[in-house]
Structures are given as structure tokens and as C-alpha cells.
Design a protein around this motif. Sequence first.
Motif, short mmCIF file in Angstrom:
data_model
loop_
_atom_site.label_atom_id
_atom_site.label_comp_id
_atom_site.label_asym_id
_atom_site.label_seq_id
_atom_site.Cartn_x
_atom_site.Cartn_y
_atom_site.Cartn_z
N GLN A 50 8.19 -82.35 -21.80
CA GLN A 50 7.49 -83.57 -22.20
C GLN A 50 7.76 -83.85 -23.67
O GLN A 50 7.75 -82.95 -24.49
CB GLN A 50 6.00 -83.44 -21.97
N VAL A 51 7.99 -85.12 -23.98
CA VAL A 51 8.19 -85.56 -25.35
C VAL A 51 7.30 -86.76 -25.59
O VAL A 51 7.20 -87.65 -24.74
CB VAL A 51 9.66 -85.96 -25.61
N THR A 52 6.66 -86.80 -26.74
CA THR A 52 5.91 -87.96 -27.17
C THR A 52 6.64 -88.54 -28.37
O THR A 52 6.82 -87.86 -29.37
CB THR A 52 4.47 -87.61 -27.55
N PHE A 60 16.15 -96.17 -28.76
CA PHE A 60 17.41 -95.43 -28.85
C PHE A 60 17.21 -93.95 -28.51
O PHE A 60 17.95 -93.39 -27.71
CB PHE A 60 18.01 -95.51 -30.25
N LEU A 61 16.22 -93.32 -29.13
CA LEU A 61 15.99 -91.90 -28.88
C LEU A 61 15.53 -91.67 -27.44
O LEU A 61 16.00 -90.76 -26.76
CB LEU A 61 14.97 -91.33 -29.87
N THR A 62 14.64 -92.52 -26.97
CA THR A 62 14.17 -92.41 -25.60
C THR A 62 15.34 -92.48 -24.62
O THR A 62 15.43 -91.70 -23.67
CB THR A 62 13.17 -93.55 -25.28
N GLU A 63 16.25 -93.40 -24.87
CA GLU A 63 17.43 -93.57 -24.00
C GLU A 63 18.30 -92.31 -24.01
O GLU A 63 18.76 -91.86 -22.95
CB GLU A 63 18.24 -94.76 -24.48
N ALA A 76 6.37 -92.94 -24.92
CA ALA A 76 6.90 -93.63 -26.09
C ALA A 76 5.96 -94.76 -26.49
O ALA A 76 5.48 -95.49 -25.62
CB ALA A 76 8.29 -94.15 -25.81
N CYS A 77 5.70 -94.88 -27.77
CA CYS A 77 4.84 -95.96 -28.24
C CYS A 77 5.38 -96.51 -29.56
O CYS A 77 6.12 -95.85 -30.26
CB CYS A 77 3.40 -95.50 -28.38
#
Length: 84
Positions: A50-52, A60-63, A76-77
Motif C-alpha cells: 500500500q502507498v499513500t 505521474f508517480l501513481t502511474e 492518492a490525493c
Amino acid sequence: MSETGIAARFSEGALQYDAHASVQYRMAETFVEWLLTDARTGPTRGNPLQVTELGCGTGFLTEQLRKRISDMQIDACDLSEEML
């Protein structure tokens, strides 16, 4: 500047952000490589589950995380709703 003012400024530029964010894109790729690799022993034994991501912008990072670990839970927020 207030939190609302900052969010408004980011929201105004949200549609054009990707076109001007090549450095952020390259840094996201580099960060994910670093995150998933231990410099002494090669790839990590286990991937984070899990990453927040705070301040995800256009993602970009989420992708990059999603490309590398498809079953990771990513929360992601961003302050600017339009950036999401």
C-alpha cells in the motif's frame, strides 16, 4: 497565500500541467526504480502493498507505481480537485 488560493492556482493550470512536467515524469520513474530496488541485493524481496501519495498532481508517480505493481493499493490525493 491561503490553502484555498493555492488550490485555485493549481486548478487553473491543471489541463496544461502534463505538457510542462517532463522533469516530474522522469523523477517519478527514477523514484519508483529506487523504491523497488535495494542497492546492495538487487530487487526487493517483497513489494510494498500500500502507498499513500500526498500531492499526487496529475498522477505521474501513481502511474509508474501501477505499471510496476498492478495489485498495489494506492491512495492518492491532491489539494486541487482538478489535478485529480
